[in-house]
Scaffold this active site. Structure first.
Site, short mmCIF file in Angstrom:
data_model
loop_
_atom_site.label_atom_id
_atom_site.label_comp_id
_atom_site.label_asym_id
_atom_site.label_seq_id
_atom_site.Cartn_x
_atom_site.Cartn_y
_atom_site.Cartn_z
N THR A 88 0.85 -1.20 0.00
CA THR A 88 0.00 0.00 0.00
C THR A 88 0.88 1.24 0.00
O THR A 88 2.06 1.17 -0.35
CB THR A 88 -0.98 -0.03 1.20
OG1 THR A 88 -1.94 1.01 1.06
CG2 THR A 88 -0.27 0.11 2.52
N ASN A 89 0.35 2.40 0.37
CA ASN A 89 1.13 3.64 0.42
C ASN A 89 0.65 4.49 1.59
O ASN A 89 -0.25 4.07 2.32
CB ASN A 89 1.01 4.40 -0.92
CG ASN A 89 -0.43 4.70 -1.25
OD1 ASN A 89 -1.11 5.44 -0.52
ND2 ASN A 89 -0.94 4.11 -2.32
N HIS A 90 1.22 5.68 1.74
CA HIS A 90 0.95 6.48 2.95
C HIS A 90 -0.32 7.32 2.90
O HIS A 90 -0.54 8.14 3.79
CB HIS A 90 2.12 7.43 3.21
CG HIS A 90 3.34 6.75 3.74
ND1 HIS A 90 3.33 6.05 4.92
CD2 HIS A 90 4.59 6.66 3.27
CE1 HIS A 90 4.54 5.56 5.15
NE2 HIS A 90 5.32 5.92 4.14
#
Ligand code: CTP
Ligand code: CA
Length: 225
Positions: free
Chosen positions: A33-35
């Protein structure tokens, strides 16, 4: 700056907003995923609702409470986000893609937890569909607003995305600056429109920025009529 009154200037519109990250599963306990926190998209949804729009919010996994009175569709993966967006888009006059879609997903998803074996592990990834580019290619496309998250050459990359995806406006986001981008309540962006108009905005709350983005959308749609 803040707004004391929010006129119902979007009451004729149905606005589709995507928010948050997507999550691409590797096995039952792990994912890529990402932030992204989803804050920018949720502020846009709240602001649009306050201005009278019907809001369809397609959200990846976040901890944020959804604004009341919006139609919320929760998704996990980029492919699910794509399917939901394409199902909903026909009824929408404006689409704002604030989601941070994972560009790749693991080629194989294991049904069982992967066990550790060798010293190294190679995971093969395949490209996810570009949802915004698909929307840009639609015959009867809505007014399309994208985001561009960059750490270098903000303007060049954002302009290239505006053109490649056939957008009406792009919100260019330098995510390397303090007070901008992921997981904070503020943002610093440059708005670039299809007609070449550009506007550098100061550091501001995502709440105020949401209203300014909606103002600029309305201005450029009125100009196009
Ligand atoms: N986007 C999308 N589908 C994808 C990837 C991105 O709809 N598979 C949308 C995002 O929601 C955003 C815009 O495209 O509005 C730009 O996303 P960004 O990640 O900045 O650009 P990419 O085109 O993915 O290029 P790169 O990550 O290589 O910079
Ligand atoms: Ca990307």
């Amino acid at each position: 700056a803040c707004r004391l009154v929010t006129p119902p200037d979007l009451s004729a519109e149905t606005i589709l907003i995507t928010a948050g990250p997507t999550r691409e599963e590797l096995d039952p306990v792990r994912y890529l995923t990402n932030h992204s926190s989803g804050r920018m998209g949720y502020e846009l949804a709240r602001a649009a609702r306050n201005r009278g729009a019907r809001v369809v919010l397609v959200s990846g996994p976040t901890d944020l409470p959804p604004p009341a009175g919006v139609s919320l569709f929760r998704v996990t993966t980029a492919q699910q986000m794509r399917d939901t967006v394409l199902e909903q888009v026909a009824s929408c006059s404006i689409v704002i893609k604030a989601a941070a879609v994972a560009d790749y997903r693991p080629m194989l998803r294991s049904g069982e937890k992967l066990k550790k074996h060798e010293h190294r592990l190679t995971i093969e990834l395949e490209k996810n569909p570009d949802i915004l580019a698909e929307l840009g290619a639609l015959q009867n496309r809505p007014f399309l607003v994208g985001f561009a998250a960059e750490t270098t050459d903000l303007r060049t990359h954002a302009l290239a995305k505006l053109q490649a995806k056939n957008l009406d406006m792009i919100v260019a986001n330098d995510v390397s600056q303090v007070g901008a981008g992921f997981n904070v309540a503020t943002n610093i962006v440059r708005l670039i429109r299809r007609d070449g108009h550009e506007e550098q905005l100061e550091l501001m709350s995502k709440e105020l920025l949401a209203h300014i983005i909606l103002d600029r959308i309305q201005e450029s749609r009125q100009r196009a009529v």
